[in-house]
Scaffold this motif. Sequence first.
Motif, short mmCIF file in Angstrom:
data_model
loop_
_atom_site.label_atom_id
_atom_site.label_comp_id
_atom_site.label_asym_id
_atom_site.label_seq_id
_atom_site.Cartn_x
_atom_site.Cartn_y
_atom_site.Cartn_z
N PRO A 1 142.67 -0.87 -62.43
CA PRO A 1 142.24 0.54 -62.45
C PRO A 1 143.32 1.53 -62.02
O PRO A 1 143.06 2.73 -61.96
N ALA B 1 142.21 3.01 -52.11
CA ALA B 1 141.38 3.30 -53.28
C ALA B 1 139.94 2.88 -53.02
O ALA B 1 139.65 1.71 -52.76
N VAL B 2 139.03 3.84 -53.07
CA VAL B 2 137.61 3.55 -52.86
C VAL B 2 136.98 3.09 -54.17
O VAL B 2 136.31 2.06 -54.22
N ASP B 3 137.22 3.83 -55.22
CA ASP B 3 136.73 3.47 -56.54
C ASP B 3 137.74 2.55 -57.21
O ASP B 3 138.86 2.95 -57.52
N ARG B 4 137.34 1.31 -57.43
CA ARG B 4 138.23 0.35 -58.09
C ARG B 4 137.67 -0.10 -59.43
O ARG B 4 138.01 -1.18 -59.92
N THR B 5 136.82 0.71 -60.00
CA THR B 5 136.26 0.37 -61.31
C THR B 5 137.25 0.78 -62.40
O THR B 5 138.17 1.59 -62.18
N GLU C 1 136.70 2.67 -64.69
CA GLU C 1 136.47 4.07 -65.05
C GLU C 1 137.20 5.03 -64.12
O GLU C 1 137.05 6.26 -64.24
N ARG C 2 138.00 4.52 -63.21
CA ARG C 2 138.74 5.37 -62.27
C ARG C 2 139.56 6.41 -63.02
O ARG C 2 140.27 6.08 -63.97
N ARG C 3 139.49 7.67 -62.58
CA ARG C 3 140.18 8.76 -63.24
C ARG C 3 141.59 8.93 -62.68
O ARG C 3 141.82 8.71 -61.48
N ALA D 1 142.41 10.72 -59.24
CA ALA D 1 142.21 10.01 -57.97
C ALA D 1 143.52 9.41 -57.47
O ALA D 1 143.83 9.49 -56.28
#
Length: 224
Positions: free
Chosen positions: A75, A185-189, A191-193, A196
């Motif tokens: 991501p 990194a909190v969002d590790r999907t 779909e990460r933009r 971020a």
Amino acid sequence: MQATCFAALLAVSVATSPCWSADAVGLRTTPSSLPSEAVSKAITGRVAIIDGRTLWFPGSAEKVLLAGIDVCELPQWAFDPTRYGKNTALKPVPCGPLAKAWLKRVVSDDQVTCRVTAFDSDGTYVGSCSMSGRDLAVEMLRVGWARVASPPLPGYATWQRQAMEARFGMWATYVLDMDEWRGKAVDRTLERRPIADFNLLAERGREISPPFADAHKRPRRADH
């Protein structure tokens, strides 16, 4: 030649622009390079590529991490300092997918042999893997889609230095060190933009390159 290959992989052009100097990045320890237990075995077969440093042997249901290197997570975004997207923003570069795509291109459908020497802290095998006499970790370092991890294996630092000097792969971009990215990194999907990771670069704990410090004098946001 390198730029042509990169563009063919994911249609992302990474310019050979001012980037990290050879002294900007040290040899840092990553979780996968910390063996918790020694082991000795060889695994041979066709593989699936999970990411730029991880192989899956479906025949034996075994996963192997390439020893001695680290790569961008899937991501994770990097940024091209010489190209701009919409609203004059720095052009995002999907460094994780590009690393995976390069390793997949190198391996293709050929047989791979991994000489496993350790488990990592998660119980995954860690070893040196080769195909037709080609060290896969070296192939990743050679084109700039991996960096050397600690402890460095013989010759790996030389390949990294050459890629950095040639500004191949991620060495032509601004990219957060992988260890710091994993820690923040909190969002590790998938779909990460990009914004971020641009924000993480702005708040980075480690200096990655003098050009990025210069860019802060003329702040530009990343593409969303």
